[in-house]
Design an enzyme around this catalytic site. Structure first.
Site, PDB file in Angstrom:
ATOM      1  N   ASP A  34      14.658 107.974  78.224  1.00 46.45           N
ATOM      2  CA  ASP A  34      13.676 108.960  78.710  1.00 46.45           C
ATOM      3  C   ASP A  34      14.000 109.360  80.148  1.00 46.45           C
ATOM      4  O   ASP A  34      13.971 110.536  80.510  1.00 46.45           O
ATOM      5  CB  ASP A  34      12.257 108.368  78.655  1.00 46.45           C
ATOM      6  N   GLY A  46      24.411 118.048 100.723  1.00 44.09           N
ATOM      7  CA  GLY A  46      25.157 117.188 101.662  1.00 44.09           C
ATOM      8  C   GLY A  46      24.209 116.234 102.369  1.00 44.09           C
ATOM      9  O   GLY A  46      23.020 116.181 102.062  1.00 44.09           O
ATOM     10  N   GLU A  71      24.437 111.981  96.164  1.00 47.15           N
ATOM     11  CA  GLU A  71      25.476 110.953  96.358  1.00 47.15           C
ATOM     12  C   GLU A  71      25.906 110.858  97.823  1.00 47.15           C
ATOM     13  O   GLU A  71      26.350 109.813  98.285  1.00 47.15           O
ATOM     14  CB  GLU A  71      26.663 111.363  95.492  1.00 47.15           C
ATOM     15  N   HIS A 120       9.401 107.426  94.784  1.00 43.55           N
ATOM     16  CA  HIS A 120       8.852 108.788  94.895  1.00 43.55           C
ATOM     17  C   HIS A 120       9.313 109.652  93.724  1.00 43.55           C
ATOM     18  O   HIS A 120       8.509 110.285  93.031  1.00 43.55           O
ATOM     19  CB  HIS A 120       9.313 109.414  96.215  1.00 43.55           C
ATOM     20  N   GLU A 121      10.608 109.674  93.465  1.00 42.86           N
ATOM     21  CA  GLU A 121      11.147 110.549  92.400  1.00 42.86           C
ATOM     22  C   GLU A 121      10.596 110.166  91.032  1.00 42.86           C
ATOM     23  O   GLU A 121      10.320 111.015  90.187  1.00 42.86           O
ATOM     24  CB  GLU A 121      12.677 110.488  92.399  1.00 42.86           C
ATOM     25  N   HIS A 164       7.560 111.902  90.109  1.00 42.68           N
ATOM     26  CA  HIS A 164       7.785 113.212  89.470  1.00 42.68           C
ATOM     27  C   HIS A 164       8.142 113.028  88.002  1.00 42.68           C
ATOM     28  O   HIS A 164       7.644 113.747  87.143  1.00 42.68           O
ATOM     29  CB  HIS A 164       8.926 113.965  90.161  1.00 42.68           C
ATOM     30  N   HIS A 218       3.797 116.849  94.536  1.00 44.86           N
ATOM     31  CA  HIS A 218       3.703 116.335  95.902  1.00 44.86           C
ATOM     32  C   HIS A 218       2.255 116.263  96.381  1.00 44.86           C
ATOM     33  O   HIS A 218       1.418 117.070  96.011  1.00 44.86           O
ATOM     34  CB  HIS A 218       4.527 117.220  96.839  1.00 44.86           C
TER      35      HIS A 218
END
Lengths: 84, 365
Positions: B57, B75, B98, B117-118, B121, B127
């Site tokens: 998932d 970046g 990355e 945090h991610e 989502h 947010h």
């Protein structure tokens, strides 16, 4: 003619504001943004939306507190609207 | 909540780590992922199972610049990561930039904090504009071992998936609002003309000439300081602020934590029976510092660097009805004592309380 430092700064500020609002507040890319023109300037409206979200003074202008937040590292997910 | 209220139809979800960052040990990445998932499973009925050989998932990966999801990374710094709301395919997936300086501590960007945090989502949260919330868009560091999911985030995720099955529902820290009449403080000190009000992991910063009050994480200024500072005082003459928590103290020289700290409070002359300091202030006219512990206080001589004889004394003996103290500071010749939501202005020359106010009287509410 060499660009004056102030004009260069303003260009960079506009670039920062524009990309931040495009990435996180759905500012459409094709709109030619102007920080100065009056009326319903989309970049000013989006700037107000961002300032309201972060609890800043809603001026529609890229003041120091606003630019400070825009320079902070953050999540790439927009603060408003759909993201999928 | 995300527009359209997307959510997973099942509570038992799967996740997969597709690749790793060379900046951290693989085991540390896996630990950060597990800890970040537990942030959400601790407060909901959700469970997360790791899979390694099939579609999951939530697919977690490190990605470079344009990674074909119409949201290229930029970046180092700037955008750190993004994630997709619940759904098939890319839905729920987490992409981490990355090129960031990922770490398991305060250096660069803490992978655990960003992942937690991610994953919010991935589970359907958007947010929050609460600056103390995990789902606030800007990155701020909290030591993983001190991290507590804020109440704002608990409310958000439980609105989607309901409460956890735990007998006692978990609660989280609430972001202090300067004009909340119930606001109390852990410690207060002046700092080069400003006043710093400490509360949990937050610091409210008030400059006499500025109308608004600035709210920051303590870790924003001093990543090495723990949250929950219990007492502080400024020694103006030495341009130092001492900060106390449990039986240790740190020294701020100017705006930087002095090397070699924390040190044990017993170096100042406290007996071993003292386990923590409740409040402190320095009287710059006499060079004496007053330390308040429970219902007693000590007086320390900053010049001799030792406790004065005849202490501790009862607070009520010399400071009147104030009794116990949460926080204290001296400004313009007066001492301000805080206990709960009440503040006492004390005149050390007249040795009496001259005014009583709300604790938030400094915030122009």
């Amino acid at each position: 003619l060499p660009v004056s430092p102030e004009a260069e700064d303003e260009r960079k500020t506009l670039q920062l504001v524009e990309s931040y609002l495009q990435n996180f507040y759905n500012l459409q890319k094709d709109q030619k943004p102007h920080l100065r023109t009056k009326g319903d300037n989309p970049i000013v409206e989006k700037l107000k939306e961002m300032q309201a979200f972060f609890g800043l003074q809603v001026t529609g202008k890229p003041d120091l507190d606003t630019l400070e937040i825009m320079k902070k590292s953050r999540c790439g997910v927009p603060d408003v609207g759909e993201y999928s | 909540l995300t527009p359209g209220n997307p959510k997973w139809k099942r509570n038992d979800l799967t996740y997969r780590i597709l690749n790793y960052t060379p900046k951290m040990r693989q085991a540390d990445v896996e630990k950060a992922v597990q800890k970040a998932l537990s942030v959400w499973s601790n407060v909901t009925p959700l469970t997360f199972k790791k899979v390694d050989d099939r579609e999951a998932d939530i697919m977690i990966s490190f990605a470079y610049r344009d990674h074909k999801d119409n949201s290229p990374f930029d970046g180092p710094n700037g955008q750190l990561a993004h994630a997709f709301q619940p759904g098939e395919g890319i839905g729920g997936d987490v992409h981490l930039d990355e090129e960031e300086d990922w770490s398991k501590d305060g250096r660069g960007y803490n992978l655990f904090i960003v992942l937690a945090h991610e994953l919010g989502h991935s589970l359907g949260l958007s947010h929050s504009n609460d600056p103390g919330a995990l789902m606030y868009p800007s990155y701020s560091y909290t030591a993983p071992n001190e991290f507590l999911l804020p109440q704002d985030d608990i409310d958000g995720i439980q609105a989607i998936y309901g409460q956890s099955s735990a007998a006692v529902q978990p609660t989280g820290p609430v972001t202090p609002q300067p004009c909340d009449p119930n606001l109390t403080f852990d410690a207060i000190a002046t700092l080069r003309g400003e006043i710093m009000f400490f509360k949990g992991r937050y610091m409210l910063r008030k400059h006499p000439e500025r109308a608004e009050t600035e709210l920051n994480f303590v870790s924003l200024f001093w990543p090495k300081l723990p949250s929950g500072i219990q007492a502080t005082y400024e020694n103006i003459e030495r341009d130092e602020v001492l900060l106390f928590k449990e039986d240790k103290y740190w020294v701020l020289r100017g705006y930087d934590i002095a090397p070699g700290y924390p040190k044990p409070i017993y170096r100042l002359g406290f007996p071993k029976t003292v386990k923590r300091v409740n409040a402190a202030y320095n009287d710059e006219t006499t060079g004496k510092t007053y330390f308040f512990i429970a219902d007693r206080y000590w007086r320390y001589d900053e010049n001799k660097k030792s406790m004065d004889h005849g202490y501790p004394r009862k607070i009520v003996s010399d400071f009147g009805k104030i009794g116990r103290v949460d926080a204290a500071f001296q400004k313009d010749g007066y001492v301000y004592f805080f206990r709960g939501t009440t503040q006492f202005q004390f005149d050390p020359r007249a040795k009496r309380i001259v005014r009583q106010m709300k604790s938030i009287s400094w915030f122009n509410c």
